[in-house]
Design a protein around this motif. Structure first.
Motif, PDB file in Angstrom:
ATOM      1  N   VAL A   1       0.849  -1.197   0.000  1.00 14.37           N
ATOM      2  CA  VAL A   1       0.000   0.000   0.000  1.00 14.37           C
ATOM      3  C   VAL A   1       0.883   1.245   0.000  1.00 14.37           C
ATOM      4  O   VAL A   1       0.654   2.199  -0.753  1.00 14.37           O
ATOM      5  N   LEU A   2       1.923   1.242   0.829  1.00 11.81           N
ATOM      6  CA  LEU A   2       2.872   2.354   0.863  1.00 11.81           C
ATOM      7  C   LEU A   2       3.550   2.525  -0.494  1.00 11.81           C
ATOM      8  O   LEU A   2       3.667   3.649  -1.005  1.00 11.81           O
ATOM      9  N   ILE A   3       3.984   1.441  -1.095  1.00 11.33           N
ATOM     10  CA  ILE A   3       4.654   1.498  -2.393  1.00 11.33           C
ATOM     11  C   ILE A   3       3.723   2.098  -3.443  1.00 11.33           C
ATOM     12  O   ILE A   3       4.128   2.987  -4.206  1.00 11.33           O
ATOM     13  N   ALA A   4       2.484   1.652  -3.479  1.00 16.12           N
ATOM     14  CA  ALA A   4       1.524   2.199  -4.445  1.00 16.12           C
ATOM     15  C   ALA A   4       1.311   3.694  -4.223  1.00 16.12           C
ATOM     16  O   ALA A   4       1.284   4.478  -5.182  1.00 16.12           O
ATOM     17  N   SER A   5       1.195   4.109  -2.972  1.00 10.78           N
ATOM     18  CA  SER A   5       0.979   5.534  -2.698  1.00 10.78           C
ATOM     19  C   SER A   5       2.206   6.359  -3.080  1.00 10.78           C
ATOM     20  O   SER A   5       2.067   7.468  -3.612  1.00 10.78           O
ATOM     21  N   GLU A   6       3.388   5.842  -2.853  1.00  9.53           N
ATOM     22  CA  GLU A   6       4.614   6.564  -3.225  1.00  9.53           C
ATOM     23  C   GLU A   6       4.732   6.691  -4.743  1.00  9.53           C
ATOM     24  O   GLU A   6       5.172   7.731  -5.246  1.00  9.53           O
ATOM     25  N   ILE A   7       4.355   5.665  -5.461  1.00  4.18           N
ATOM     26  CA  ILE A   7       4.376   5.741  -6.929  1.00  4.18           C
ATOM     27  C   ILE A   7       3.417   6.826  -7.404  1.00  4.18           C
ATOM     28  O   ILE A   7       3.740   7.597  -8.319  1.00  4.18           O
ATOM     29  N   LEU A   8       2.256   6.922  -6.776  1.00  7.60           N
ATOM     30  CA  LEU A   8       1.307   7.977  -7.142  1.00  7.60           C
ATOM     31  C   LEU A   8       1.865   9.366  -6.843  1.00  7.60           C
ATOM     32  O   LEU A   8       1.716  10.292  -7.654  1.00  7.60           O
ATOM     33  N   VAL A   9       2.505   9.541  -5.701  1.00  7.31           N
ATOM     34  CA  VAL A   9       3.071  10.839  -5.329  1.00  7.31           C
ATOM     35  C   VAL A   9       4.166  11.242  -6.319  1.00  7.31           C
ATOM     36  O   VAL A   9       4.165  12.360  -6.843  1.00  7.31           O
TER      37      VAL A   9
END
Length: 189
Positions: free
Chosen positions: A25-33
């Motif tokens: 979940v963290l990885i996905a959010s960082e990719i979005l940022v």
């Protein structure tokens, strides 16, 4: 509530992820940022391509190449650590993690020299829109490298396979983000 094969299949998909679900979940959010930041940077490029290219020409492509080599190699080392840990070779896994972390520190040292050379030329975050994005995106990425090196050190000490898989997944995110930053910030003219 579902039962039977359909329910087991859904559970199996999540259980196949290496590491922890919240890390993904963290990885996905960082990719979005980072994706949003890169899209904004591209928008600036489209708005003023001449100034963008002029500013971009001031970057050190050799430093970028060294950093790319350091991070890609560190990703290999981190993956080798997981393979060694899966094989029950804890000492070897720790050595691979140490190598990955050291390469992360090489990345940070090269990035610090790169920043210092820009600052010595009077170039800062407010010099131009390009350099605003350059310092923000690469600086935010550098903070992720610091966090990743810390995670690698932690899992070398608390070296359960699940911990190691989660930390290495984060480390691969750090690699991926750099591979996305590199062409947009340094290469595309």
């Amino acid at each position: 509530m579902e039962t039977g094969p359909a329910r087991r299949q859904d559970t199996d998909v999540l259980s196949e992820l290496p590491g922890e679900l919240m890390m993904w979940v963290l990885i996905a959010s960082e990719i979005l940022v980072f994706g949003a930041g890169l899209l904004a940077c591209l928008g600036v490029r489209i708005g003023d391509p001449v100034q963008f290219a002029s500013d971009q020409a001031l970057l050190d492509r050799t430093a970028a190449a060294i950093n790319t080599f350091a991070l890609v190699t560190s990703g290999f080392c981190a993956a080798a650590a997981v393979r060694a840990r899966e094989a029950g070779k804890r000492g070897i896994a720790r050595r691979w993690l140490f190598a990955a972390g050291c390469l992360g520190i090489v990345f940070l040292a090269v990035k610090a020299m790169e920043y210092a050379s820009k600052i010595a030329l009077g170039i800062g975050i407010e010099t131009s829109p390009f350099f605003t994005f350059y310092f923000l995106l690469t600086g935010f990425h550098a903070l992720h490298v610091v966090a990743g090196v810390g995670l690698l050190a932690f899992v070398a000490w608390a070296d359960s396979l699940r911990n190691m898989e989660a930390a290495v997944a984060f480390w691969h995110l750090v690699d991926l983000i750099w591979v996305l930053l590199l062409p947009i910030i340094y290469v595309l003219r």
